[in-house]
Design an enzyme around this catalytic site. Structure first.
Site, PDB file in Angstrom:
ATOM      1  N   CYS A 186       0.829  -1.211   0.000  1.00  0.00           N
ATOM      2  CA  CYS A 186       0.000   0.000   0.000  1.00  0.00           C
ATOM      3  C   CYS A 186       0.861   1.257   0.000  1.00  0.00           C
ATOM      4  CB  CYS A 186      -0.874   0.013   1.239  1.00  0.00           C
ATOM      5  SG  CYS A 186      -1.814  -1.490   1.450  1.00  0.00           S
TER       6      CYS A 186
ATOM      7  N   ARG B 286       5.295  -0.078  -6.226  1.00  0.00           N
ATOM      8  CA  ARG B 286       5.252  -0.911  -5.036  1.00  0.00           C
ATOM      9  C   ARG B 286       4.259  -2.056  -5.176  1.00  0.00           C
ATOM     10  NH1 ARG B 286       6.459   1.695  -0.080  1.00  0.00           N
ATOM     11  NH2 ARG B 286       4.541   0.848   0.741  1.00  0.00           N
TER      12      ARG B 286
ATOM     13  N   TRP C 219      -2.947  -2.755  -1.503  1.00  0.00           N
ATOM     14  CA  TRP C 219      -2.527  -4.133  -1.818  1.00  0.00           C
ATOM     15  C   TRP C 219      -3.274  -5.000  -0.814  1.00  0.00           C
ATOM     16  CZ3 TRP C 219       0.542  -8.140   0.364  1.00  0.00           C
ATOM     17  CH2 TRP C 219       1.042  -9.067  -0.549  1.00  0.00           C
TER      18      TRP C 219
ATOM     19  N   ASN D 162      -1.962   1.947   5.797  1.00  0.00           N
ATOM     20  CA  ASN D 162      -1.059   0.857   5.397  1.00  0.00           C
ATOM     21  C   ASN D 162      -0.848  -0.030   6.613  1.00  0.00           C
ATOM     22  OD1 ASN D 162      -0.770   2.179   3.013  1.00  0.00           O
ATOM     23  ND2 ASN D 162       1.391   2.691   3.290  1.00  0.00           N
ATOM     24  N   GLY D 163      -0.780  -1.318   6.403  1.00  0.00           N
ATOM     25  CA  GLY D 163      -0.480  -2.209   7.520  1.00  0.00           C
ATOM     26  C   GLY D 163      -1.688  -3.020   7.940  1.00  0.00           C
TER      27      GLY D 163
ATOM     28  N   GLU E 177      19.223 -16.762  -7.380  1.00  0.00           N
ATOM     29  CA  GLU E 177      18.792 -15.411  -7.746  1.00  0.00           C
ATOM     30  C   GLU E 177      18.266 -15.382  -9.195  1.00  0.00           C
ATOM     31  OE1 GLU E 177      17.904 -12.925  -6.377  1.00  0.00           O
ATOM     32  OE2 GLU E 177      18.059 -11.293  -7.798  1.00  0.00           O
TER      33      GLU E 177
ATOM     34  N   LYS F 241      14.468 -14.340 -10.281  1.00  0.00           N
ATOM     35  CA  LYS F 241      14.208 -13.268 -11.253  1.00  0.00           C
ATOM     36  C   LYS F 241      13.255 -13.754 -12.334  1.00  0.00           C
ATOM     37  CE  LYS F 241      15.086 -10.597  -9.682  1.00  0.00           C
ATOM     38  NZ  LYS F 241      15.688 -10.338  -8.424  1.00  0.00           N
TER      39      LYS F 241
ATOM     40  N   GLU G  19       9.591 -14.520 -10.966  1.00  0.00           N
ATOM     41  CA  GLU G  19       8.757 -13.413 -10.494  1.00  0.00           C
ATOM     42  C   GLU G  19       8.269 -12.509 -11.613  1.00  0.00           C
ATOM     43  OE1 GLU G  19      10.420 -10.558  -7.701  1.00  0.00           O
ATOM     44  OE2 GLU G  19      12.400 -10.797  -8.559  1.00  0.00           O
TER      45      GLU G  19
ATOM     46  N   HIS H 117      20.532 -36.497  -6.646  1.00  0.00           N
ATOM     47  CA  HIS H 117      19.844 -36.993  -5.446  1.00  0.00           C
ATOM     48  C   HIS H 117      18.336 -36.795  -5.562  1.00  0.00           C
ATOM     49  CE1 HIS H 117      23.696 -37.742  -3.628  1.00  0.00           C
ATOM     50  NE2 HIS H 117      24.074 -36.547  -4.017  1.00  0.00           N
TER      51      HIS H 117
ATOM     52  N   LYS I  75       6.792  -4.091  -4.151  1.00  0.00           N
ATOM     53  CA  LYS I  75       8.198  -3.712  -4.033  1.00  0.00           C
ATOM     54  C   LYS I  75       8.671  -3.804  -2.595  1.00  0.00           C
ATOM     55  CE  LYS I  75      12.168  -2.303  -5.386  1.00  0.00           C
ATOM     56  NZ  LYS I  75      12.997  -3.388  -5.952  1.00  0.00           N
TER      57      LYS I  75
END
Ligand code: M6R
Length: 611
Positions: free
Chosen positions: A2, A27, A74, A100-101, A484, A488, A491, A507, A606
């Site tokens: 948010c 974000r 969000w 927010n939160g 990494e 990338k 996502e 294995h 973000k």
């Protein structure tokens, strides 16, 4: 996550707020809304989807007003929808808030408001509970600041809130508890926001609001109060970024721009702490020889990409400093019982400095007596402020959700930390240190050169973009980079990708190799090169289609593979600074080919400020 923007001043609030919200779009969000006060009445417009939907809803209405608050949401409590979008108002329609939160006791408060005050709720959100609660208290107190203080006594959770009242059209009251909040200081105009980029176009001078503080914003003043309502004096924080740094500057996407900014980010991060004589200067970081010698253990804790940087950190610190290092994802670390004492160094890595899990892990470690050093990009962020010492990365603002330049600059900090501690502790000698520094200094130019020609990677991506799954393999530091690279790709392109240490393949995972399975094999560690060539042979024997990444001159792996990308020759330890770049570019080009929303991938944000 948010975003909050609030404005009071001479200009039309709607225009400033919409502009600020657009700058927070990166974000990640799923709905947006705005509330202004016009002719003594609240005007609320909100819509699910992007800000363009909100703008379409507002249409030609100028929503003329000098005060307002806006939000990008969000979803946490309740699905993304018009009704769940912020701002939320109280029953009387006189109070509007953005938030927010999370309010942890919102169910309990909701019930109380229904039973004791006959409140009927419109949305499923915890945010509406705050609006209704402030509304109920406001009826009695007739003062927004009083009402917000009254509500704070009842709410539990982590939040940043901004509120306006139709009867007090000259003020915004905002509060911070464990979620970022800043106030922007203009001339005849003042601002409130969750993040600096929202205000960069308008102000460079800000107040960083601390936990449990309440801010009263009018056109002429910004006043900060503590929990007991004492006014607090705060130093002005001068932002050094300019608005352009947060713009695309001709690149198609922020992610691509940020990939290309890596040479500069690396040179800046190194240059800020390297004297002309090649000495690393950790000024402001209390890591003297005696302190380093006392350290019995180091924890590196982070999330996502920052965690992957920590994996490289472990490797180099153990190698150069000979202190055991444990790396953990913050969401796990905070719920186990890590063995920490005053001889433990806790290193938190975070681009945003606002990742809630990292912050919570840091607090846990601090409470147990660890010294906390953070590696952070956003100056003045919560992680930075709560750490004993901060080693800033100088990546500049990272806007794309997919982290790129933050990662490589975090790696640079890991190398510098390891070199500094190793030299102080005497586990490396000056000659080794000097050669290492010289190699680090050469990286920005090597990377600039590499980035001049990326056509080959683009062509490969255009050919391979429709794979349903991709495997990344590597050994040693190449394994860390594989994680990494895989993150990338998944996502931003939504391809199911998976990374594994190459030696682990047989294995279990090798069972998944079939004719045509795409495997990206990193072979950038000279001392493990032959082992890696054997791993490639093993998967080729099962029909896999192998795209290898190797250092120039190492041709054997190319001969065994279907495709090869060469990176410039470089010392093994710092190869991740270069080898990750083709993986970032491959992910980028694949996602572009698949028509994905590269800078704002679905379901991601973000800055992850919720648990
Ligand atoms: O701001 P932080 O570095 O604390 O963020 C940590 C992760 O959320 C972040 O790295 C995330 O994994 C990125 N989307 C990766 O590209």
């Amino acid at each position: 996550m948010c975003g909050i923007v609030g404005y009071v001043g001479n200009n039309n609030a709607k225009d400033v707020i919409i502009d600020g919200l657009k700058r927070l779009e990166y974000r990640g969000y799923d709905s947006a809304g705005i509330a202004v006060i016009r002719d003594g009445k609240l005007q609320v417009r909100k819509h699910v989807g992007g800000i363009e939907n909100l703008e379409a809803l507002i249409g030609t209405d100028k929503l003329e007003s000098h005060i307002g608050i806006g939000h990008t949401r969000w979803a946490t409590h309740g699905a993304p929808s018009d009704v769940n979008a912020h701002p939320h108002t109280d029953q009387s329609g006189e109070i509007a808030i953005v938030h927010n939160g999370i309010i942890e006791n919102y169910q309990e408060l909701r019930q109380e408001l229904i039973e004791n005050y006959g409140v009927s709720f419109r949305s499923e959100t915890d945010t509406e509970v705050i609006a209704q609660l402030i509304g109920v208290i406001y009826k009695e107190k007739k003062d927004l600041l009083d009402a917000v203080y009254g509500a704070l006594e009842k709410m539990r959770g982590a939040y940043a809130i901004a509120a306006i009242a139709a009867d007090e059209p000259d003020k915004i009251v905002a509060v911070r508890k464990d979620a970022p909040l800043i106030a922007g200081l203009g001339k005849g105009s003042n601002f409130i926001a969750s993040d600096i980029p929202a205000l960069l176009k308008y102000v460079k001078e800000i107040y960083l609001i601390e936990n449990n503080e309440v801010v009263l914003v009018t056109a002429d003043a910004v006043k900060i109060f503590d929990e007991q309502r004492n006014e607090v004096k705060r130093d002005v924080f001068h932002v050094t970024w300019d608005a352009d740094a947060a713009e695309k500057e001709g690149y198609e996407h922020f992610m691509l721009k940020e990939i290309y900014e890596q040479p500069k980010g690396l040179a800046d991060t190194l240059g800020r702490r390297l004297s002309p004589e090649g000495k690393i200067d950790l000024e402001g970081i209390a890591l003297r020889k005696e302190e380093i010698e006392k350290l019995s253990k180091i924890y590196i804790v982070a999330c996502g990409t920052a965690y992957h940087a920590g994996l490289v950190g472990k490797y180099v610190i153990e190698k150069l400093v000979k202190i055991p290092v444990e790396v953990d994802v913050a969401s796990e670390f905070r719920y186990r019982e890590p063995l920490i004492d005053e001889n433990t160094l806790f290193v938190a890595i975070s681009q945003s400095g606002e990742t809630l899990d990292t912050l919570a892990a840091l607090r846990e470690a601090k409470a147990k007596g660890a010294r906390v050093l953070s590696v952070v990009n956003v100056v003045g962020s919560s992680v930075a402020r709560e750490s004993d010492d901060v080693f800033y990365t100088w990546a500049g603002p990272e806007i794309a959700v997919a982290s790129t330049k933050a990662y490589t600059t975090q790696l640079m900090c890991m190398y510098m930390l390891a070199l500094y501690m190793g030299l102080e502790k005497g586990t490396i000698d000056r000659a080794y240190y000097d050669r290492f520094i010289a190699d680090l200094k050469a990286v920005p130019d090597k990377l600039t050169e590499f980035l001049k020609d990326t056509e080959h990677i683009e062509r490969l991506a255009c050919r391979l973009y429709n794979k349903e799954q991709v495997f990344f393999i590597g050994r040693g530091l190449d394994a860390a980079v594989s994680y990494e690279g895989s993150l990338k790709l998944k996502e931003i392109s939504y391809i199911n990708s998976f990374a594994i240490a190459a030696g682990e393949l047989k294995h279990g995972t090798i069972a998944l190799m079939e004719p045509g399975t795409l495997v990206i094999a990193l072979a950038c560690q000279d001392f493990l090169y032959e082992k890696m060539v054997s791993n490639v042979q093993e998967i080729k024997a099962r029909g896999a289609y192998v795209l290898a990444v190797a250092k120039e001159g190492n041709e054997a792996v190319g001969e065994q593979s279907d495709e090869i990308i060469y990176i410039p020759k470089i010392r093994d330890e710092i190869a991740p600074l270069l080898s990750v770049v083709p993986l970032q570019l491959f992910a980028y080009f694949v996602a572009r080919e698949r028509g994905c929303n590269i800078d704002k991938p679905k379901n991601l944000a973000k800055s992850v400020t919720v648990e």
